[in-house]
Design a protein around this motif. Sequence first.
Motif, PDB file in Angstrom:
ATOM      1  N   ALA A  28      13.099 -18.746  12.057  1.00  0.00           N
ATOM      2  CA  ALA A  28      13.860 -19.325  10.949  1.00  0.00           C
ATOM      3  C   ALA A  28      14.268 -20.762  11.268  1.00  0.00           C
ATOM      4  CB  ALA A  28      15.091 -18.475  10.659  1.00  0.00           C
ATOM      5  N   ALA A  29      14.710 -20.995  12.512  1.00  0.00           N
ATOM      6  CA  ALA A  29      15.095 -22.349  12.917  1.00  0.00           C
ATOM      7  C   ALA A  29      13.902 -23.287  12.878  1.00  0.00           C
ATOM      8  CB  ALA A  29      15.702 -22.317  14.315  1.00  0.00           C
ATOM      9  N   GLU A  30      12.747 -22.822  13.319  1.00  0.00           N
ATOM     10  CA  GLU A  30      11.554 -23.660  13.323  1.00  0.00           C
ATOM     11  C   GLU A  30      11.121 -24.009  11.906  1.00  0.00           C
ATOM     12  OE1 GLU A  30       8.785 -21.319  15.495  1.00  0.00           O
ATOM     13  OE2 GLU A  30       9.584 -21.854  17.478  1.00  0.00           O
ATOM     14  N   VAL A  31      11.125 -23.018  11.026  1.00  0.00           N
ATOM     15  CA  VAL A  31      10.694 -23.231   9.644  1.00  0.00           C
ATOM     16  C   VAL A  31      11.643 -24.198   8.922  1.00  0.00           C
ATOM     17  CG1 VAL A  31      10.502 -22.105   7.394  1.00  0.00           C
ATOM     18  CG2 VAL A  31       9.467 -21.045   9.402  1.00  0.00           C
ATOM     19  N   LEU A  32      12.944 -23.983   9.092  1.00  0.00           N
ATOM     20  CA  LEU A  32      13.913 -24.818   8.383  1.00  0.00           C
ATOM     21  C   LEU A  32      13.991 -26.232   8.943  1.00  0.00           C
ATOM     22  CD1 LEU A  32      16.762 -22.202   7.858  1.00  0.00           C
ATOM     23  CD2 LEU A  32      15.290 -23.202   6.107  1.00  0.00           C
ATOM     24  N   SER A  33      13.723 -26.395  10.242  1.00  0.00           N
ATOM     25  CA  SER A  33      13.731 -27.749  10.811  1.00  0.00           C
ATOM     26  C   SER A  33      12.663 -28.613  10.154  1.00  0.00           C
ATOM     27  CB  SER A  33      13.516 -27.687  12.321  1.00  0.00           C
ATOM     28  OG  SER A  33      12.209 -27.219  12.637  1.00  0.00           O
ATOM     29  N   LYS A  34      11.549 -27.980   9.772  1.00  0.00           N
ATOM     30  CA  LYS A  34      10.495 -28.719   9.078  1.00  0.00           C
ATOM     31  C   LYS A  34      10.852 -28.953   7.607  1.00  0.00           C
ATOM     32  CE  LYS A  34       6.832 -26.953  12.116  1.00  0.00           C
ATOM     33  NZ  LYS A  34       5.596 -26.129  12.198  1.00  0.00           N
ATOM     34  N   ASN A  85      13.529 -31.456   7.711  1.00  0.00           N
ATOM     35  CA  ASN A  85      13.254 -32.597   8.584  1.00  0.00           C
ATOM     36  C   ASN A  85      14.476 -32.905   9.437  1.00  0.00           C
ATOM     37  OD1 ASN A  85      11.946 -34.740   9.784  1.00  0.00           O
ATOM     38  ND2 ASN A  85      12.316 -36.167   8.086  1.00  0.00           N
ATOM     39  N   PHE A  86      14.951 -31.830  10.115  1.00  0.00           N
ATOM     40  CA  PHE A  86      16.196 -31.917  10.868  1.00  0.00           C
ATOM     41  C   PHE A  86      16.014 -31.280  12.245  1.00  0.00           C
ATOM     42  CE2 PHE A  86      20.386 -30.331  12.137  1.00  0.00           C
ATOM     43  CZ  PHE A  86      21.161 -31.469  11.980  1.00  0.00           C
ATOM     44  N   ASP A  87      16.575 -31.895  13.276  1.00  0.00           N
ATOM     45  CA  ASP A  87      16.464 -31.416  14.654  1.00  0.00           C
ATOM     46  C   ASP A  87      17.454 -30.278  14.907  1.00  0.00           C
ATOM     47  OD1 ASP A  87      16.146 -31.014  17.327  1.00  0.00           O
ATOM     48  OD2 ASP A  87      16.914 -32.972  17.957  1.00  0.00           O
ATOM     49  N   PHE A  88      16.945 -29.087  15.216  1.00  0.00           N
ATOM     50  CA  PHE A  88      17.772 -27.906  15.453  1.00  0.00           C
ATOM     51  C   PHE A  88      18.166 -27.735  16.923  1.00  0.00           C
ATOM     52  CE2 PHE A  88      17.200 -26.617  11.227  1.00  0.00           C
ATOM     53  CZ  PHE A  88      17.834 -25.400  10.979  1.00  0.00           C
ATOM     54  N   SER A  89      17.754 -28.624  17.781  1.00  0.00           N
ATOM     55  CA  SER A  89      17.915 -28.404  19.224  1.00  0.00           C
ATOM     56  C   SER A  89      19.377 -28.248  19.645  1.00  0.00           C
ATOM     57  CB  SER A  89      17.264 -29.549  20.013  1.00  0.00           C
ATOM     58  OG  SER A  89      17.885 -30.783  19.687  1.00  0.00           O
ATOM     59  N   GLN A  90      20.310 -28.896  18.936  1.00  0.00           N
ATOM     60  CA  GLN A  90      21.720 -28.805  19.306  1.00  0.00           C
ATOM     61  C   GLN A  90      22.500 -27.823  18.423  1.00  0.00           C
ATOM     62  OE1 GLN A  90      22.781 -30.484  22.038  1.00  0.00           O
ATOM     63  NE2 GLN A  90      20.630 -31.114  22.204  1.00  0.00           N
ATOM     64  N   MET A  91      21.780 -27.093  17.574  1.00  0.00           N
ATOM     65  CA  MET A  91      22.437 -26.155  16.670  1.00  0.00           C
ATOM     66  C   MET A  91      22.557 -24.788  17.325  1.00  0.00           C
ATOM     67  SD  MET A  91      22.973 -28.135  14.080  1.00  0.00           S
ATOM     68  CE  MET A  91      23.499 -26.994  12.802  1.00  0.00           C
ATOM     69  N   LYS A  92      23.678 -24.114  17.092  1.00  0.00           N
ATOM     70  CA  LYS A  92      23.908 -22.784  17.640  1.00  0.00           C
ATOM     71  C   LYS A  92      24.064 -21.772  16.512  1.00  0.00           C
ATOM     72  CE  LYS A  92      26.204 -24.417  21.853  1.00  0.00           C
ATOM     73  NZ  LYS A  92      27.452 -24.365  22.674  1.00  0.00           N
ATOM     74  N   LEU A  93      23.383 -20.639  16.648  1.00  0.00           N
ATOM     75  CA  LEU A  93      23.474 -19.581  15.653  1.00  0.00           C
ATOM     76  C   LEU A  93      24.847 -18.930  15.737  1.00  0.00           C
ATOM     77  CD1 LEU A  93      21.614 -18.130  13.547  1.00  0.00           C
ATOM     78  CD2 LEU A  93      21.307 -16.357  15.274  1.00  0.00           C
ATOM     79  N   GLN A  94      25.486 -18.750  14.594  1.00  0.00           N
ATOM     80  CA  GLN A  94      26.819 -18.168  14.555  1.00  0.00           C
ATOM     81  C   GLN A  94      26.776 -16.711  14.128  1.00  0.00           C
ATOM     82  OE1 GLN A  94      29.731 -20.183  15.371  1.00  0.00           O
ATOM     83  NE2 GLN A  94      27.915 -21.228  16.172  1.00  0.00           N
ATOM     84  N   LYS A  95      27.583 -15.879  14.802  1.00  0.00           N
ATOM     85  CA  LYS A  95      27.704 -14.484  14.385  1.00  0.00           C
ATOM     86  C   LYS A  95      28.540 -14.446  13.117  1.00  0.00           C
ATOM     87  CE  LYS A  95      29.684 -10.030  15.662  1.00  0.00           C
ATOM     88  NZ  LYS A  95      30.472  -9.248  16.632  1.00  0.00           N
ATOM     89  N   CYS A  96      28.118 -13.638  12.154  1.00  0.00           N
ATOM     90  CA  CYS A  96      28.837 -13.518  10.892  1.00  0.00           C
ATOM     91  C   CYS A  96      29.636 -12.222  10.911  1.00  0.00           C
ATOM     92  CB  CYS A  96      27.866 -13.533   9.708  1.00  0.00           C
ATOM     93  SG  CYS A  96      28.696 -13.460   8.110  1.00  0.00           S
TER      94      CYS A  96
END
Length: 548
Positions: free
Chosen positions: A302-308, A311-322
């Motif tokens: 999901a992170a890979e698909v949405l980064s494209k 057009n946003f770098d996900f490398s510093q993003m952390k998945l949050q528990k809901c």
Amino acid sequence: MAAEQGNTPATVQQAAVTSEIAPIPPVIQKTMDKLFALQPTFKQLHIQTSNVDETGKIFYISLADNSSEGMIGSSGHLTFDMETGELRSFTMKIKEWASDKKPSTTLAKEKAEQFITSWLGAEGRKQFGEPTSHGSGSSTTYDKDQKPTTWAERQVEFPLLLNNIPVYSQELLRIEVDGAGHIVRFDYNPYNLKNIAVPTTAHIRSAEDIKNQLITADSLDLKYVEKQPEKYDRYPIEMKETKPALQYNLRNYGFFDAQTGKTINVMTGEESKETSFFAEPWKVVQIHPQKSKLIAHSEKEAAEVLSKAFNFDFSQMKLQKCDDIPLSREEQDLFVNYSWTNEKGISINASSEKASGWITSASLNISSENSSSAVVSKEEAFATALAFMEKYAGSTAKELQVQYVTFEPEQPPAWVDKEKVPAYVKNERPDHYFVFLERYEGIPVMDRLHTVAVDSTTGKISSFSLDPQKETLSLPMPKGIVSKEKAVESFLQNKKLKLQYIWPSYFDQQGPAPILTYTWDDFGNEADYVDAFTGNYVKVPIEWNDEE
């Protein structure tokens, strides 16, 4: 320090929080005694803090039990008017009452009615109308071992009556009731009626006169609905027993000045602009759908698909528990929700179909990092949105009707103190927001709706919502339909108006006086349309259906 404050039924333990405990004024003490007599469970709790807010107008008290550190216990919060001692609110989260069971609407109204009558007295009760219940909710807390405790409740609202006419507001008097019938929340924010000139019905126009002004051929739209249900269930959202329909819909909904018939904005009290979504199409375009899909079967994918996509770098993003409980079991079974954030406050949210992994909606919020002014024009943003649609739309989306929707806040009216308007409103930089409706025989299909937003500074996609791709579109041909004039007659014969006050409120700033308006008698409880083939007026009930 004494073990008790005055006659307060809640004991105060010697603790490090003692310095945060202000003496309770006698006028508030008297109200507390009355409340604790009606809600004796408060006596099980101990005062943790008591203080006056920064305005000097509200007195706060928080209470809790003696739960071990890291364990879930019971708690309560109270607020009072400093001058009058009047109770403004209370909440209770009692460990022994924890349950995910909600009360029935009937039980919630019954218990709320009993409390209000006991609290205000029979005479005080007369200032409010009949209770309504339009929602429920729940909250979950986790202990040190991540064991959840859930409290669920149903909301009940009581409208204020002026001249025996209800005031439209869900925030005036609200009560929440749990599954066992306990009153677990009370909110009361009374209007200051001192020196207020409340308009009367002396010089208003008749309901029939206003209705003839509102219902005209120009106020109707012709639209397809691919799956029209016989009723709408809000929780869970279900679409049973549906059929295709070609409908005339009325544009004019909301609140209408009882003298002029003009639509009134409930925030400003001024004449409201026509909602851009219901205006004439901004554009009609032809595209060649490529039928691509954003597919992800894991958090990483999901992170890979949405980064494209963004057009946003996900490398510093952390998945949050809901920790939130899904609105319905249906949502839990059918969808997977993702949420990422980083230290800068940037957030990304997405939803995908659990079975297929198809990401149908996502949003990127970078407002905390990007406060620059808008530099991307509407046409430039539209080119980006249209290219996105052409790539990800299904095969039936060959002709699209486009609405350019604006979300700019209304300009503050003259009675507002602009210095008190929240900073995020002043600095809001709205995206370019486009709604795409597929068309069949030149008529929009409301079920085939897609949205794309483009950041007005970066020019990149900031959010999207795509209707699931379908290979076919089967609708009746628009032949032999009744005219708009016939549809107008049907609406005029069946729709009714009722009087209702609105009291403008602009971000917690109350307007100078209520405004007397008309609104549709079924507003919020029913949807309606005129069948374009028969000319018949059709009512579709809206049922909350969240009893379980």
